[in-house]
Design an enzyme around this catalytic site. Structure first.
Site, PDB file in Angstrom:
ATOM      1  N   LYS A  21       0.806  -1.234   0.000  1.00 61.53           N
ATOM      2  CA  LYS A  21       0.000   0.000   0.000  1.00 61.53           C
ATOM      3  C   LYS A  21       0.839   1.285   0.000  1.00 61.53           C
ATOM      4  O   LYS A  21       0.383   2.342   0.419  1.00 61.53           O
ATOM      5  CB  LYS A  21      -1.012   0.053   1.159  1.00 61.53           C
ATOM      6  CG  LYS A  21      -1.842  -1.169   1.376  1.00 61.53           C
ATOM      7  CD  LYS A  21      -2.259  -1.892   0.134  1.00 61.53           C
ATOM      8  CE  LYS A  21      -3.266  -1.159  -0.704  1.00 61.53           C
ATOM      9  NZ  LYS A  21      -3.492  -1.918  -1.995  1.00 61.53           N
ATOM     10  N   SER A  22       2.062   1.163  -0.505  1.00 60.81           N
ATOM     11  CA  SER A  22       2.947   2.338  -0.533  1.00 60.81           C
ATOM     12  C   SER A  22       3.032   2.984  -1.914  1.00 60.81           C
ATOM     13  O   SER A  22       3.771   3.957  -2.086  1.00 60.81           O
ATOM     14  CB  SER A  22       4.358   1.918  -0.100  1.00 60.81           C
ATOM     15  OG  SER A  22       4.322   1.414   1.205  1.00 60.81           O
ATOM     16  N   THR A  24       2.966   0.700  -4.927  1.00 58.37           N
ATOM     17  CA  THR A  24       3.536  -0.348  -5.790  1.00 58.37           C
ATOM     18  C   THR A  24       2.918  -0.318  -7.193  1.00 58.37           C
ATOM     19  O   THR A  24       3.641  -0.356  -8.195  1.00 58.37           O
ATOM     20  CB  THR A  24       3.256  -1.738  -5.157  1.00 58.37           C
ATOM     21  OG1 THR A  24       3.410  -1.647  -3.745  1.00 58.37           O
ATOM     22  CG2 THR A  24       4.138  -2.806  -5.725  1.00 58.37           C
ATOM     23  N   HIS A  85       7.597  -7.783  -1.940  1.00 61.40           N
ATOM     24  CA  HIS A  85       7.341  -7.130  -0.658  1.00 61.40           C
ATOM     25  C   HIS A  85       8.312  -7.670   0.404  1.00 61.40           C
ATOM     26  O   HIS A  85       8.237  -7.300   1.568  1.00 61.40           O
ATOM     27  CB  HIS A  85       5.910  -7.412  -0.181  1.00 61.40           C
ATOM     28  CG  HIS A  85       4.840  -6.677  -0.944  1.00 61.40           C
ATOM     29  ND1 HIS A  85       4.958  -5.373  -1.331  1.00 61.40           N
ATOM     30  CD2 HIS A  85       3.604  -7.081  -1.370  1.00 61.40           C
ATOM     31  CE1 HIS A  85       3.849  -4.992  -1.976  1.00 61.40           C
ATOM     32  NE2 HIS A  85       3.036  -6.012  -2.009  1.00 61.40           N
ATOM     33  N   ARG A 108       6.121   5.340   1.801  1.00 64.20           N
ATOM     34  CA  ARG A 108       5.033   6.313   1.954  1.00 64.20           C
ATOM     35  C   ARG A 108       4.813   6.582   3.426  1.00 64.20           C
ATOM     36  O   ARG A 108       5.107   5.721   4.267  1.00 64.20           O
ATOM     37  CB  ARG A 108       3.778   5.673   1.333  1.00 64.20           C
ATOM     38  CG  ARG A 108       2.604   6.561   1.190  1.00 64.20           C
ATOM     39  CD  ARG A 108       1.438   5.789   0.587  1.00 64.20           C
ATOM     40  NE  ARG A 108       0.349   6.679   0.239  1.00 64.20           N
ATOM     41  CZ  ARG A 108      -0.848   6.295  -0.134  1.00 64.20           C
ATOM     42  NH1 ARG A 108      -1.128   4.999  -0.224  1.00 64.20           N
ATOM     43  NH2 ARG A 108      -1.776   7.171  -0.412  1.00 64.20           N
ATOM     44  N   TYR A 174       6.555   8.209  -2.054  1.00 58.90           N
ATOM     45  CA  TYR A 174       5.279   8.446  -2.752  1.00 58.90           C
ATOM     46  C   TYR A 174       4.988   9.943  -2.806  1.00 58.90           C
ATOM     47  O   TYR A 174       4.571  10.475  -3.847  1.00 58.90           O
ATOM     48  CB  TYR A 174       4.188   7.703  -1.972  1.00 58.90           C
ATOM     49  CG  TYR A 174       2.792   7.768  -2.543  1.00 58.90           C
ATOM     50  CD1 TYR A 174       2.304   6.733  -3.351  1.00 58.90           C
ATOM     51  CD2 TYR A 174       1.928   8.820  -2.255  1.00 58.90           C
ATOM     52  CE1 TYR A 174       1.009   6.766  -3.854  1.00 58.90           C
ATOM     53  CE2 TYR A 174       0.641   8.852  -2.758  1.00 58.90           C
ATOM     54  CZ  TYR A 174       0.187   7.826  -3.553  1.00 58.90           C
ATOM     55  OH  TYR A 174      -1.105   7.868  -4.055  1.00 58.90           O
ATOM     56  N   ARG A 244      -7.747   3.602  -5.062  1.00 60.14           N
ATOM     57  CA  ARG A 244      -8.774   4.129  -4.158  1.00 60.14           C
ATOM     58  C   ARG A 244      -8.850   5.635  -4.361  1.00 60.14           C
ATOM     59  O   ARG A 244      -9.639   6.119  -5.162  1.00 60.14           O
ATOM     60  CB  ARG A 244      -8.451   3.740  -2.707  1.00 60.14           C
ATOM     61  CG  ARG A 244      -9.592   3.999  -1.714  1.00 60.14           C
ATOM     62  CD  ARG A 244      -9.174   3.620  -0.313  1.00 60.14           C
ATOM     63  NE  ARG A 244      -8.066   4.415   0.172  1.00 60.14           N
ATOM     64  CZ  ARG A 244      -8.184   5.577   0.831  1.00 60.14           C
ATOM     65  NH1 ARG A 244      -9.367   6.063   1.093  1.00 60.14           N
ATOM     66  NH2 ARG A 244      -7.104   6.229   1.239  1.00 60.14           N
ATOM     67  N   LYS A 245      -7.980   6.400  -3.677  1.00 56.29           N
ATOM     68  CA  LYS A 245      -7.991   7.847  -3.862  1.00 56.29           C
ATOM     69  C   LYS A 245      -6.688   8.361  -4.459  1.00 56.29           C
ATOM     70  O   LYS A 245      -6.659   9.377  -5.130  1.00 56.29           O
ATOM     71  CB  LYS A 245      -8.204   8.548  -2.516  1.00 56.29           C
ATOM     72  CG  LYS A 245      -9.636   8.539  -2.038  1.00 56.29           C
ATOM     73  CD  LYS A 245      -9.781   9.518  -0.884  1.00 56.29           C
ATOM     74  CE  LYS A 245     -11.149   9.446  -0.270  1.00 56.29           C
ATOM     75  NZ  LYS A 245     -11.206  10.146   1.025  1.00 56.29           N
TER      76      LYS A 245
HETATM   77  P1  A3P Z   1      -4.922   4.937  -1.324  1.00 54.95           P
HETATM   78  O1  A3P Z   1      -5.588   3.746  -0.711  1.00 54.95           O
HETATM   79  O2  A3P Z   1      -4.406   5.893  -0.309  1.00 54.95           O
HETATM   80  O3  A3P Z   1      -5.752   5.618  -2.343  1.00 54.95           O
HETATM   81  P2  A3P Z   1      -0.147  -0.380  -3.619  1.00 54.95           P
HETATM   82  O4  A3P Z   1      -0.124  -0.249  -5.099  1.00 54.95           O
HETATM   83  O5  A3P Z   1       1.223  -0.469  -3.003  1.00 54.95           O
HETATM   84  O6  A3P Z   1      -1.063  -1.475  -3.198  1.00 54.95           O
HETATM   85  O7  A3P Z   1      -0.707   0.990  -3.044  1.00 54.95           O
HETATM   86  C1  A3P Z   1      -2.056   1.354  -3.286  1.00 54.95           C
HETATM   87  C2  A3P Z   1      -2.177   2.836  -3.042  1.00 54.95           C
HETATM   88  O8  A3P Z   1      -1.609   3.552  -4.163  1.00 54.95           O
HETATM   89  C3  A3P Z   1      -3.633   3.267  -2.964  1.00 54.95           C
HETATM   90  O9  A3P Z   1      -3.631   4.411  -2.103  1.00 54.95           O
HETATM   91  C4  A3P Z   1      -3.922   3.627  -4.416  1.00 54.95           C
HETATM   92  O10 A3P Z   1      -5.041   4.457  -4.578  1.00 54.95           O
HETATM   93  C5  A3P Z   1      -2.633   4.336  -4.783  1.00 54.95           C
HETATM   94  N1  A3P Z   1      -2.397   4.368  -6.236  1.00 54.95           N
HETATM   95  C6  A3P Z   1      -2.610   3.383  -7.136  1.00 54.95           C
HETATM   96  N2  A3P Z   1      -2.283   3.793  -8.369  1.00 54.95           N
HETATM   97  C7  A3P Z   1      -1.854   5.070  -8.249  1.00 54.95           C
HETATM   98  C8  A3P Z   1      -1.393   6.057  -9.191  1.00 54.95           C
HETATM   99  N3  A3P Z   1      -1.325   5.797 -10.483  1.00 54.95           N
HETATM  100  N4  A3P Z   1      -1.038   7.258  -8.716  1.00 54.95           N
HETATM  101  C9  A3P Z   1      -1.099   7.546  -7.392  1.00 54.95           C
HETATM  102  N5  A3P Z   1      -1.534   6.661  -6.461  1.00 54.95           N
HETATM  103  C10 A3P Z   1      -1.904   5.429  -6.883  1.00 54.95           C
END
Ligand code: A3P
Length: 280
Positions: A21-22, A24, A85, A108, A174, A244-245
């Site tokens: 969730k950073s 990736t 990971h 992040r 991030y 998500r956001k």
């Molecule tokens: P949020 O839940 O804060 O929105 P990972 O890819 O490591 O699983 O991390 C997921 C996080 O990265 C989520 O954060 C997701 O929305 C965000 N994310 C995914 N694609 C992205 C992009 N192209 N640009 C910015 N953030 C992105």
């Protein structure tokens, strides 16, 4: 253990390492687009029809895949793009020694990681189980009970590795990527051995890559809205859950003042003296 005993890295391998969730998914898209920019046009780019996780698979998925022919690492063309990971401390010497492959690490702010992870895991949770409360997720996170170990150990492992071998590990945040995507993507190109030429820069290639991989673009593509990602026989996740956001500081919507204070304090203590800091 499988990676330590059996994985044979190639000197050209590019690993994307991260705590879940950073960012990736975003980095997978950016690295894939940067490394393959002379192979594909932006109008019919594979990222428009194939999710970032299919373009840039998890090495960990190989470990769970019973049908090895579906994920035969030996048949991947070079440079192999593989995501992990796995904490730095658990990597075999063959991966961390100076001559071989390169790593890009994305980290992040732990407050955003916690919130993103909590909401993500609840989406994956079987419907017959009650959702995990924020309080429970917070407590586990603070105690370091997480997939792939405590957040701070994970980040520090790669941070220290990047200080020791900066030519081998590129450490990214991030928040920096959000603030200055063009600068970071150019650094990425230099580091990976795919520097952008002046001609490419003047033609706007870096801007095109940033636009292609933006949250606004990727999250609205059909493949990322309706398809699912098969990580292994038992792990199938809807692509949309990875978007998500995509904002910095969304923790403010969820965390209480007490939670913020405790998490910031742990972060301060754990990172003290390391030279690594997260934004306010
Ligand atoms: P949020 O839940 O804060 O929105 P990972 O890819 O490591 O699983 O991390 C997921 C996080 O990265 C989520 O954060 C997701 O929305 C965000 N994310 C995914 N694609 C992205 C992009 N192209 N640009 C910015 N953030 C992105």
């Amino acid at each position: 253990m499988w990676v330590q005993d059996h994985f044979k890295p190639r000197p050209t391998d590019i690993f994307l390492a991260s705590f879940p969730k950073s960012g990736t998914t975003w980095l997978k898209a950016l690295i894939f687009a940067t490394v393959n920019r002379t192979r594909y046009g932006f109008a019919d780019h594979p990222l428009l029809t194939t999710g970032p996780h299919d373009c840039f698979p998890f090495l960990d998925a190989h470990l769970q895949e019973k049908d090895r022919s579906r994920f035969d690492l030996d048949r991947f063309p070079s440079p192999r793009l593989l995501s992990i990971h796995i904490p730095y401390i658990l990597l075999p010497n063959s991966m961390t020694d100076h001559q071989s492959c390169r790593f890009v690490y994305i980290c992040r702010d732990p407050k955003d990681v916690l919130v993103s992870k909590w909401l993500f895991l609840n989406k994956l949770r079987p419907k017959d189980l009650p959702p995990i409360s924020l309080e429970e997720a917070f407590e586990l996170f603070c105690q370091g009970i997480s997939h792939y170990g405590p957040f701070w150990d994970h980040v520090l492992g790669y941070w220290e590795g990047s200080l020791e071998t900066p030519e081998k590990i590129l450490f990214l945040k991030y928040e920096d990527l959000k603030k200055e995507p063009l600068v970071v993507v150019k650094r990425l190109g230099d580091f990976l051995g795919y520097p952008f030429s002046l001609e490419e820069e003047s033609k706007g290639v870096v801007e095109e890559i940033v636009k292609l991989c933006s949250f606004e673009n990727l999250s609205t593509l059909e493949v990322n809205k309706v398809s699912e990602q098969k990580f292994s026989k038992d792990t199938i996740i809807d692509n949309r859950h990875f978007f998500r956001k995509g904002k910095v500081g969304d923790w403010k919507t969820y965390l209480t003042t007490e939670m913020v204070e405790r998490l910031d304090e742990i972060t301060y203590e754990k990172l003290l003296g390391s030279g690594l800091v997260f934004g306010s």
